[in-house]
Every structure is written in structure tokens, then in C-alpha cells.
Design an enzyme around this catalytic site. Structure first.
Site, short mmCIF file in Angstrom:
data_model
loop_
_atom_site.label_atom_id
_atom_site.label_comp_id
_atom_site.label_asym_id
_atom_site.label_seq_id
_atom_site.Cartn_x
_atom_site.Cartn_y
_atom_site.Cartn_z
N CYS A 66 0.82 -1.21 0.00
CA CYS A 66 0.00 0.00 0.00
C CYS A 66 0.86 1.27 0.00
CB CYS A 66 -0.91 -0.04 1.22
SG CYS A 66 -1.80 1.48 1.57
N CYS A 69 0.07 3.70 2.79
CA CYS A 69 0.57 3.15 4.06
C CYS A 69 2.05 3.46 4.23
CB CYS A 69 0.36 1.64 4.13
SG CYS A 69 -1.37 1.11 4.09
#
Length: 142
Positions: A66, A69
Site C-alpha cells: 500500500c 501506508c
């Protein structure tokens, strides 16, 4: 006297109100109770931290693939460094622990959930900047 779970051995420690939590060490393993870092957890260690910490616990649900993230990771790490021991910072890899993500209805990552007294109290979905994260934390732990 708040209870705090050791990030190393998971023993529950009681910190006297008159003592500084910053310098507190575990009664079992003698390691520092706070190191100014987010702690990666498994389902088992997660549950112990949520159930037994008397301080608020902020959990970052994330995944390695991600992009947001990855952008959020250093912001979360700085917050952990600056804000411990007011609260415990945990990281849950949703790829390694999908049942945890499902239990808390995490549909997008990164998702941060603030736990108080063992229960989810607030949730923030999506990456945020340093100041926004700190403002959100301050608003909800006051």
C-alpha cells in the site's frame, strides 16, 4: 496506577502515578516499557495490548503493498516517538493478520483505530499529514 503491557515480553506492569512512565522498565524482563516506537503485533499480542493497557492504544492497520501506508509510516513513527507514554502505538499488517482487519471492519488502508478501555473509540481512514494526525490524537485522547 495504570497498567501497561511490556512490548517485549507482554507482562502487565503497574506504573505508580508518582513515577515517570518514560523511564519505566518491565518487572519481568527489565526492558523499557516505552521506546518511542510503534510496535508490530500479531493477533495474540494485539489482544493483550488492547485488553490490558490502561492507556489509549492507537493501531495502524496497513499493508506492505500500500503506497499511502508507506507514506504514512514515518508520520506514525514520529508520533510514536513524540507521544509515548501517553498512548501505545501498534502496527497490524493486514496481510499477515486479515482476521483482525475483518473484526474491526477495516475496508481501506491505512486505517488508524484509537482504542480506549479495550474498545474502539475513534477511527481515521486514509493517510494524513503529521499535524493532522497529532491534532486528531489530541482531540480524541483529551
Amino acid at each position: 496506577m495504570p497498567n501497561v503491557v511490556c512490548p517485549h515480553c507482554r507482562a502487565v506492569n503497574r506504573i505508580p502515578e508518582a513515577r515517570s512512565a518514560t523511564a519505566a522498565k518491565c518487572g519481568d524482563c527489565h526492558q523499557p516499557l516505552f521506546e518511542g516506537a510503534a510496535l508490530p503485533v500479531t493477533a495474540t499480542s494485539f489482544q493483550k495490548h488492547i485488553d490490558r493497557n490502561d492507556i489509549p492504544v492507537l493501531v495502524d492497520f496497513w499493508a506492505e503493498w500500500c503506497g499511502p501506508c508507506k507514506a504514512m509510516a514515518p508520520i506514525f513513527a514520529r508520533a510514536a516517538k513524540d507521544l509515548e507514554p501517553e498512548l501505545r502505538f501498534l502496527k497490524v499488517d493486514t496481510e499477515a493478520e486479515p482476521a483482525l482487519a475483518n473484526r474491526y471492519n477495516v475496508r481501506g488502508i491505512p486505517t488508524m483505530i484509537l482504542f480506549k478501555n479495550g474498545q474502539p473509540a475513534e477511527q481515521q481512514v486514509g493517510a494524513v499529514g503529521d499535524q493532522a494526525l497529532r491534532a486528531w490524537i489530541r482531540e480524541h485522547i483529551a
